[in-house]
Scaffold this active site. Structure first.
Site, PDB file in Angstrom:
ATOM      1  N   ASP A  36    -111.661 -53.519 136.310  1.00 12.56           N
ATOM      2  CA  ASP A  36    -111.095 -52.434 135.506  1.00 12.56           C
ATOM      3  C   ASP A  36    -109.831 -52.903 134.794  1.00 12.56           C
ATOM      4  OD1 ASP A  36    -113.117 -50.918 136.387  1.00 12.56           O
ATOM      5  OD2 ASP A  36    -111.906 -49.574 137.644  1.00 12.56           O
ATOM      6  N   ALA A  37    -109.032 -53.695 135.504  1.00  9.76           N
ATOM      7  CA  ALA A  37    -107.762 -54.147 134.924  1.00  9.76           C
ATOM      8  C   ALA A  37    -108.004 -55.060 133.724  1.00  9.76           C
ATOM      9  CB  ALA A  37    -106.928 -54.858 135.988  1.00  9.76           C
ATOM     10  N   GLU A  38    -108.983 -55.955 133.863  1.00 10.09           N
ATOM     11  CA  GLU A  38    -109.293 -56.853 132.741  1.00 10.09           C
ATOM     12  C   GLU A  38    -109.806 -56.050 131.547  1.00 10.09           C
ATOM     13  OE1 GLU A  38    -110.798 -60.965 134.923  1.00 10.09           O
ATOM     14  OE2 GLU A  38    -112.068 -59.189 134.988  1.00 10.09           O
ATOM     15  N   TYR A  39    -110.652 -55.083 131.852  1.00 10.75           N
ATOM     16  CA  TYR A  39    -111.190 -54.246 130.780  1.00 10.75           C
ATOM     17  C   TYR A  39    -110.053 -53.543 130.044  1.00 10.75           C
ATOM     18  CZ  TYR A  39    -114.035 -50.892 128.248  1.00 10.75           C
ATOM     19  OH  TYR A  39    -114.613 -50.165 127.258  1.00 10.75           O
ATOM     20  N   ASP A  40    -109.168 -52.921 130.816  1.00 14.87           N
ATOM     21  CA  ASP A  40    -108.053 -52.178 130.210  1.00 14.87           C
ATOM     22  C   ASP A  40    -107.162 -53.093 129.373  1.00 14.87           C
ATOM     23  OD1 ASP A  40    -108.959 -49.859 131.305  1.00 14.87           O
ATOM     24  OD2 ASP A  40    -107.608 -49.908 133.037  1.00 14.87           O
ATOM     25  N   SER A  85    -140.309 -28.492 124.252  1.00 13.05           N
ATOM     26  CA  SER A  85    -140.053 -28.106 125.641  1.00 13.05           C
ATOM     27  C   SER A  85    -141.212 -28.612 126.488  1.00 13.05           C
ATOM     28  CB  SER A  85    -139.893 -26.599 125.753  1.00 13.05           C
ATOM     29  OG  SER A  85    -140.921 -25.962 125.052  1.00 13.05           O
ATOM     30  N   GLU A 118    -141.162 -39.944 135.992  1.00  8.44           N
ATOM     31  CA  GLU A 118    -139.740 -40.198 136.213  1.00  8.44           C
ATOM     32  C   GLU A 118    -139.079 -38.919 136.696  1.00  8.44           C
ATOM     33  OE1 GLU A 118    -137.557 -40.558 132.256  1.00  8.44           O
ATOM     34  OE2 GLU A 118    -139.664 -40.497 131.663  1.00  8.44           O
ATOM     35  N   LYS A 120    -136.943 -35.652 136.779  1.00 11.70           N
ATOM     36  CA  LYS A 120    -136.475 -34.758 135.724  1.00 11.70           C
ATOM     37  C   LYS A 120    -134.990 -34.525 135.976  1.00 11.70           C
ATOM     38  CE  LYS A 120    -137.706 -30.597 133.190  1.00 11.70           C
ATOM     39  NZ  LYS A 120    -136.419 -29.904 133.147  1.00 11.70           N
ATOM     40  N   ASP A 122    -131.363 -33.192 135.806  1.00 14.16           N
ATOM     41  CA  ASP A 122    -130.887 -31.845 135.524  1.00 14.16           C
ATOM     42  C   ASP A 122    -129.535 -31.932 134.827  1.00 14.16           C
ATOM     43  OD1 ASP A 122    -130.771 -29.154 135.423  1.00 14.16           O
ATOM     44  OD2 ASP A 122    -130.584 -28.836 137.577  1.00 14.16           O
ATOM     45  N   ARG A 141    -129.651 -30.463 121.867  1.00 15.68           N
ATOM     46  CA  ARG A 141    -131.006 -29.999 121.638  1.00 15.68           C
ATOM     47  C   ARG A 141    -131.008 -28.692 120.849  1.00 15.68           C
ATOM     48  NH1 ARG A 141    -134.719 -26.695 124.223  1.00 15.68           N
ATOM     49  NH2 ARG A 141    -136.876 -27.353 123.932  1.00 15.68           N
ATOM     50  N   TYR A 230    -134.935 -40.998 127.719  1.00 13.20           N
ATOM     51  CA  TYR A 230    -136.276 -40.709 128.221  1.00 13.20           C
ATOM     52  C   TYR A 230    -137.346 -40.610 127.131  1.00 13.20           C
ATOM     53  CZ  TYR A 230    -135.285 -35.683 127.324  1.00 13.20           C
ATOM     54  OH  TYR A 230    -134.970 -34.485 126.758  1.00 13.20           O
ATOM     55  N   LYS A 319    -142.073 -29.007 139.111  1.00 13.96           N
ATOM     56  CA  LYS A 319    -140.757 -28.469 139.486  1.00 13.96           C
ATOM     57  C   LYS A 319    -140.536 -28.502 140.987  1.00 13.96           C
ATOM     58  CE  LYS A 319    -138.396 -26.442 136.818  1.00 13.96           C
ATOM     59  NZ  LYS A 319    -137.671 -26.336 135.555  1.00 13.96           N
ATOM     60  N   CYS A 413    -102.814 -18.114 162.321  1.00 18.54           N
ATOM     61  CA  CYS A 413    -103.926 -19.015 162.631  1.00 18.54           C
ATOM     62  C   CYS A 413    -104.962 -18.275 163.478  1.00 18.54           C
ATOM     63  CB  CYS A 413    -103.405 -20.240 163.376  1.00 18.54           C
ATOM     64  SG  CYS A 413    -104.724 -21.286 164.011  1.00 18.54           S
ATOM     65  N   CYS A 416    -104.808 -20.048 167.144  1.00 23.69           N
ATOM     66  CA  CYS A 416    -103.656 -20.031 168.050  1.00 23.69           C
ATOM     67  C   CYS A 416    -102.640 -18.958 167.684  1.00 23.69           C
ATOM     68  CB  CYS A 416    -102.971 -21.390 168.074  1.00 23.69           C
ATOM     69  SG  CYS A 416    -102.032 -21.748 166.577  1.00 23.69           S
ATOM     70  N   CYS A 431    -102.158 -24.079 159.439  1.00 27.75           N
ATOM     71  CA  CYS A 431    -101.622 -23.503 160.667  1.00 27.75           C
ATOM     72  C   CYS A 431    -100.382 -24.304 161.018  1.00 27.75           C
ATOM     73  CB  CYS A 431    -102.659 -23.625 161.773  1.00 27.75           C
ATOM     74  SG  CYS A 431    -101.959 -23.510 163.427  1.00 27.75           S
ATOM     75  N   CYS A 437    -101.721 -25.704 168.744  1.00 24.62           N
ATOM     76  CA  CYS A 437    -102.962 -25.044 168.338  1.00 24.62           C
ATOM     77  C   CYS A 437    -104.169 -25.780 168.941  1.00 24.62           C
ATOM     78  CB  CYS A 437    -103.071 -25.036 166.817  1.00 24.62           C
ATOM     79  SG  CYS A 437    -104.634 -24.367 166.218  1.00 24.62           S
TER      80      CYS A 437
HETATM   81  O1  D41 Z   1    -135.173 -36.011 132.656  1.00 24.33           O
HETATM   82  C1  D41 Z   1    -135.429 -35.097 131.883  1.00 24.33           C
HETATM   83  N1  D41 Z   1    -134.742 -33.992 131.913  1.00 24.33           N
HETATM   84  C2  D41 Z   1    -136.548 -35.243 130.899  1.00 24.33           C
HETATM   85  C3  D41 Z   1    -136.775 -34.231 129.979  1.00 24.33           C
HETATM   86  C4  D41 Z   1    -137.360 -36.378 130.864  1.00 24.33           C
HETATM   87  N2  D41 Z   1    -137.165 -37.396 131.750  1.00 24.33           N
HETATM   88  N3  D41 Z   1    -138.349 -36.492 129.963  1.00 24.33           N
HETATM   89  C5  D41 Z   1    -138.581 -35.500 129.063  1.00 24.33           C
HETATM   90  N4  D41 Z   1    -139.563 -35.665 128.173  1.00 24.33           N
HETATM   91  C6  D41 Z   1    -139.812 -34.712 127.269  1.00 24.33           C
HETATM   92  C7  D41 Z   1    -140.917 -34.936 126.307  1.00 24.33           C
HETATM   93  C8  D41 Z   1    -142.223 -35.056 127.060  1.00 24.33           C
HETATM   94  C9  D41 Z   1    -141.038 -33.781 125.346  1.00 24.33           C
HETATM   95  C10 D41 Z   1    -140.686 -36.197 125.555  1.00 24.33           C
HETATM   96  C11 D41 Z   1    -137.791 -34.323 129.044  1.00 24.33           C
HETATM   97  C12 D41 Z   1    -138.101 -33.356 128.070  1.00 24.33           C
HETATM   98  N5  D41 Z   1    -139.116 -33.572 127.201  1.00 24.33           N
HETATM   99  C13 D41 Z   1    -137.421 -32.079 127.928  1.00 24.33           C
HETATM  100  N6  D41 Z   1    -136.328 -31.702 128.519  1.00 24.33           N
HETATM  101  C14 D41 Z   1    -136.026 -30.452 128.148  1.00 24.33           C
HETATM  102  C15 D41 Z   1    -136.964 -30.015 127.299  1.00 24.33           C
HETATM  103  C16 D41 Z   1    -137.850 -31.043 127.153  1.00 24.33           C
END
Ligand code: D41
Length: 687
Positions: A36-40, A85, A118, A120, A122, A141, A230, A319, A413, A416, A431, A437
């Site tokens: 980190d120091a070198e980077y800075d 979506s 992969e 998903k 959040d 988006r 992604y 999900k 507390c 005690c 406390c 206590c």
């Molecule tokens: O990791 C994610 N949140 C994620 C979202 C992901 N790994 N792949 C995604 N791939 C798509 C498509 C299939 C449409 C290319 C996505 C989403 N869509 C996505 N996230 C929110 C709406 C759509």
């Protein structure tokens, strides 16, 4: 200000390349090249030159990641290709149905299809457009058709390449991905906000979205945001990749981070296995995921499948159960820690949160209760993420009128009855009872007897509770006055165990100065500080006599720790306890401070995944005490990686690089052996 000469221009080019490479190694490969120091230092040098020669500043200079002045608002950006979506699958049958439908449309057996899976993530989705290898624009988006232009903010993320890597970047590429914040970074961000009265976020997703929508990019620059690619939405000229997974591999070559758990599997069973496996890893990942994204891997088949409404037919999101659930706050109780800190704990109507039944959640402190505006009887939202303690994040529905009860933070507390004190400017209430206590005493005894303190064999939690509940031991010195006959009065203490305990107590009297200082349980004094104090002063009396300034002169001790040490030794009851301990025969060699063996000095270790027998912090402290450094990422120089369940990219990396990997059981046995001082220090060698 003068015209930059060729040498200055060269230096700028070199610094930029070095800084961008360091970013890539750190944020994409998890394999730091610079400290980190070198980077800075390099970044400051570049800023200095650019300050002298503003004409040399380019939008892709690493200095521009720090954040430009605030924008007026965000421009609307129309997505050239809409951001679609995803349809959801909520159980394994729905995964099978997805595979069957895809197969039917393609007129082939769905079970033979390859799918790219992969996690998903959040977080919050964004899109990045690169023209001739340079980041041209970035947007949220939005509603999928139109988003907000947040290019300046996205530039501050060090995992967003400002320039694509590689000799021949495409003329145009649009990369989509998720911006996330890891659990540990999120907790730290909120903790700081709680201390400083800033904005506390309900979850990493809100924190990521809020941080990206800051009008002042300098604020975004301070947030621990990560971009994970992604999807390639457009690429020109067409590189001829045939699969989604191939495109993802190409993205890593361009300098993007992609999730390390991405995998190609076949048929519905392959998908189900992947989803089950990831579900098990979920808690140990260190970042929020809410499911699995499943994509038909073959790009030609994707085109053939096309879209319905606004979701592709070639992808689906499986999900996982939600990490937030709503339940009733039944009561609030207060826990008293070793240093007297009082933590309000919410007692909840038990509720399953992401697969685990939760009946208690943290409310942090008094200010947090006020911030949430929560009352007993309210329905509240509980968040449980990974190994972080469940938390109350907001009130969803206030208690019906007449049913609500105010949460009254105790002024005495709860254990005690001593006065509760809250120091001006501190969030924590404590406390004031100290070792009077019982709650603090129990914790203090646990600490005192612990393996890294006096190491009293056989004096465990239950026994300590019994000794304190019977009021047999008021101070640690009293432990050494226990006799075997008395101990046999306790449940499950036969003659043999009682005699063993007395023998263990006798053995523990012979200790070292650092252990003794650590055992005292002075606030903020861990093993490392105890070592430094012992080394610096040589004798306990010298430490007791030291004033604030003398204490601040010790390595790694600042004003706050110095204050705690000084205050501790000012208190007569502490000095009396120390005298009493010495009178009982607790001793150490004063002048010659015995250095603990440091068999791991010069080695760097990495801990990843969850450990069961100890926290990661504990593991880290024990390694550090043996002389090791503990780093956040694996490199060729890493001496060993300790991998618990949920270990991710670091484990993969270690395996690739041939770095020795230990599981928890092996790690424990090595640790114990090193602490005894009787084994080789190389993790590769057999024990
Ligand atoms: O990791 C994610 N949140 C994620 C979202 C992901 N790994 N792949 C995604 N791939 C798509 C498509 C299939 C449409 C290319 C996505 C989403 N869509 C996505 N996230 C929110 C709406 C759509």
């Amino acid at each position: 200000m003068s015209q930059p000469d060729a040498k200055t221009r060269d230096e700028v080019t070199r610094l930029r390349a070095e800084l961008e490479d360091a970013n890539y190694r750190y944020y994409v490969l998890d394999d730091p090249a610079l400290t980190d120091a070198e980077y800075d230092r390099k970044l400051r040098r570049l800023q200095e030159i650019e300050g002298d020669h503003p004409e040399l500043v380019t939008p892709d200079s690493p200095t521009q990641r720090v954040g430009a002045p605030p924008a007026e608002g965000f421009p609307e950006v129309e997505h050239a290709v809409p951001m679609l979506s995803l349809d959801n699958a909520f159980d394994e049958d729905e995964i099978r149905a997805f595979v069957r439908r895809a197969g039917e449309r393609l007129e082939r057996d769905g079970e033979t299809l390859a799918f790219c899976c992969e996690p998903k993530l959040d977080g919050t989705a964004v899109s990045l457009v690169y023209e001739n290898g340079e980041l041209a624009s970035g947007a949220t988006r939005g509603d999928g058709r139109t988003g907000e232009g947040i290019t300046t903010n996205l530039r501050t993320l060090r995992s967003v390449p400002l320039k694509l890597r590689g000799a021949t970047p495409p003329g145009l590429i649009e990369v989509r991905g998720e911006v996330t914040i890891a659990h540990d970074k999120f907790e730290a961000l909120n903790e700081r906000a709680r201390q400083e009265g800033g904005k506390v976020f309900a979850n990493p997703r809100n924190a990521a979205a809020g941080s990206l929508r800051q009008l002042d990019p300098r604020i975004t620059a301070t947030r621990p945001l990560e971009f994970n690619a992604y999807q390639v939405a457009r690429i020109e000229p067409d590189p001829g990749e045939e699969t989604h997974s191939g495109l993802m591999a190409r993205l890593t070559d361009y300098g993007f981070r992609i999730n390390n758990l991405l995998q190609v599997v076949h048929g519905s069973q392959g998908l189900i296995d992947y989803c089950r496996d990831l579900g098990e890893k979920r808690d140990g990942l260190g970042y929020d995921i809410d499911g699995v994204v499943i994509k038909v891997d073959d790009l030609r088949l994707q085109r053939e499948l096309g879209f319905v409404a606004r979701a592709p037919r070639w992808a689906v999101a499986f999900k996982f159960p939600a990490q937030e659930q709503v339940t009733r706050l039944n009561d609030v109780e207060y826990q008293v820690g070793r240093t007297g800190a009082i933590t309000p704990v919410a007692r909840l109507e038990p509720v399953a949160v992401a697969g685990v039944t939760v009946a208690n959640a943290s409310l942090h402190n008094q200010d947090e209760i006020a911030r949430l505006g929560v009352k007993i009887g309210d329905r509240v939202s509980i968040r449980r993420a990974g190994d972080v303690i469940p938390q109350v994040v907001r009130v969803v529905e206030p208690a019906p009128a007449g049913d609500a009860r105010d949460i009254v933070f105790p002024s005495q507390c709860p254990v005690c009855g001593s006065e509760v004190e809250r120091i001006e400017g501190e969030a924590v209430a404590r406390c004031s009872g100290g070792l009077y206590c019982p709650a603090q005493r129990k914790e203090a005894f646990r600490h005192f007897a612990g393996r890294r303190a006096l190491d009293i064999d056989g004096l465990g939690e239950k026994l300590i509770d019994q000794l304190i509940e019977r009021d047999w031991v008021k101070t640690p010195a009293a432990l050494f006055r226990l006799d075997a006959a008395q101990l046999t009065e306790l449940p499950r203490m036969g003659r043999k165990s009682s005699e063993n305990l007395v023998a263990a107590l006798d053995k523990a009297k012979r200790t070292t100065l650092p252990r003794f200082i650590y055992a005292l349980g002075i606030r903020e004094v861990g093993e490392a500080t105890a070592n430094n104090l012992a080394r610096h002063f040589g004798t306990l009396d010298a430490i007791i006599a030291a004033d604030q300034a003398a204490l601040e002169a010790v390595e790694d001790i600042g004003p706050i720790v110095a204050h705690h040490v000084h205050t501790f030794f000012q208190q007569s009851h502490n000095l009396e306890t120390i005298e009493d301990l010495r009178a009982q025969g607790v001793r150490w060699e004063e002048a010659a401070v015995e250095e603990r063996p440091q068999p791991l000095s010069g080695q760097t270790w990495v801990l990843t995944g969850t450990l069961e027998s100890m926290t990661r912090d504990e593991g880290k402290a024990r390694l550090t005490a043996l002389g090791a450094k503990v780093a956040g990422s694996v490199s060729k120089k890493t001496a060993g990686v300790v991998a618990g369940p949920g270990a991710g990219s670091k484990l993969d990396k270690a395996e690739q690089m041939g770095v020795p990997v230990l599981d928890e059981r092996e790690f424990l046995s090595r640790l114990e052996a090193w602490e005894r001082g009787d084994t080789p220090s190389t993790p590769g060698e057999a024990t």
